[in-house]
Scaffold this active site. Structure first.
Site, PDB file in Angstrom:
ATOM      1  N   SER A  27       0.843  -1.188   0.000  1.00  0.00           N
ATOM      2  CA  SER A  27       0.000   0.000   0.000  1.00  0.00           C
ATOM      3  C   SER A  27       0.877   1.235   0.000  1.00  0.00           C
ATOM      4  O   SER A  27       1.970   1.230   0.584  1.00  0.00           O
ATOM      5  CB  SER A  27      -0.884   0.009   1.249  1.00  0.00           C
ATOM      6  N   TYR A  53      -0.987  -0.865  10.143  1.00  0.00           N
ATOM      7  CA  TYR A  53      -1.147  -1.305   8.757  1.00  0.00           C
ATOM      8  C   TYR A  53      -0.037  -0.728   7.889  1.00  0.00           C
ATOM      9  O   TYR A  53       0.618  -1.447   7.126  1.00  0.00           O
ATOM     10  CB  TYR A  53      -2.522  -0.873   8.237  1.00  0.00           C
ATOM     11  N   LYS A  57       3.003  -2.678   5.896  1.00  0.00           N
ATOM     12  CA  LYS A  57       3.232  -2.501   4.457  1.00  0.00           C
ATOM     13  C   LYS A  57       4.658  -2.040   4.186  1.00  0.00           C
ATOM     14  O   LYS A  57       5.263  -2.437   3.190  1.00  0.00           O
ATOM     15  CB  LYS A  57       2.196  -1.543   3.857  1.00  0.00           C
ATOM     16  N   THR A  86     -13.338  -1.022  -2.614  1.00  0.00           N
ATOM     17  CA  THR A  86     -13.492  -2.411  -2.185  1.00  0.00           C
ATOM     18  C   THR A  86     -14.274  -2.446  -0.873  1.00  0.00           C
ATOM     19  O   THR A  86     -14.339  -1.438  -0.155  1.00  0.00           O
ATOM     20  CB  THR A  86     -12.117  -3.085  -1.956  1.00  0.00           C
TER      21      THR A  86
END
Length: 174
Positions: A27, A53, A57, A86
């Site tokens: 990401s 997160y 990444k 998404t």
């Protein structure tokens, strides 16, 4: 740890394969994080899921670069799909989704580069270990950002992940 365990388990088979490739979906969020090898399990301080997160990444980018150096028979790539509409984006970042929903990519647009990396002969003509977006290698650090890590930290990441992964490896034969 999951990316590390899965990939290292597959390395012996991949080393024997023709045109072996490993593609990790990362990401652009990693651009805001410097590798932090002191707290890989995010157990210290206040938990911030977005930053954890982004740190994960960043770790994937470093892993890809490290594996590319040590496994020359395998083509490693890591990529950012861009911000795609998404279910995960809608549920995990509802405020972001509401503000950006008219500017997000489709799922197919988000998947384009990873599919290209998996099947294109053009992709393997580029050096192993690069970070991609829109079928192009892109920088892994923003200009003037303090996200570069010393090589010893990147090597330490590999050591610590190997140490942690030992807890998950089967000791039974076969």
């Amino acid at each position: 740890v999951g990316t590390y365990i899965l990939t290292t388990a597959l390395l012996p088979l991949l080393e024997k394969a023709a045109d072996a490739r490993v593609i990790t979906v990362s990401s652009g969020g990693m651009l805001v994080q410097k590798l932090n090898i002191c707290d890989l399990q995010s157990g210290n301080g206040t938990f911030d899921g977005t930053m954890v997160y982004a740190q994960n990444k960043r770790q994937q980018v470093v892993l890809t670069e490290q594996w590319a150096k040590t496994h020359r028979n395998i083509h490693f790539s890591v990529m950012h799909p861009g911000w795609a509409d998404t279910p995960a984006v809608r549920s995990s970042m509802p405020d972001f989704y509401q503000k950006m929903k008219n500017n997000l990519r489709t799922e197919a647009q988000g998947a384009d580069t990873v599919v290209w990396l998996a099947v294109s002969s053009e992709a393997t003509k580029l050096p192993s270990g690069l970070f991609f977006q829109d079928r192009q290698p892109v920088p892994t650090h923003l200009p003037l950002a303090s996200t570069h890590s010393p090589p010893e930290d990147e090597e330490k990441l590999m050591e610590v992940l190997e140490e942690i992964s030992q807890k998950f490896k089967s000791t039974s034969p076969g």
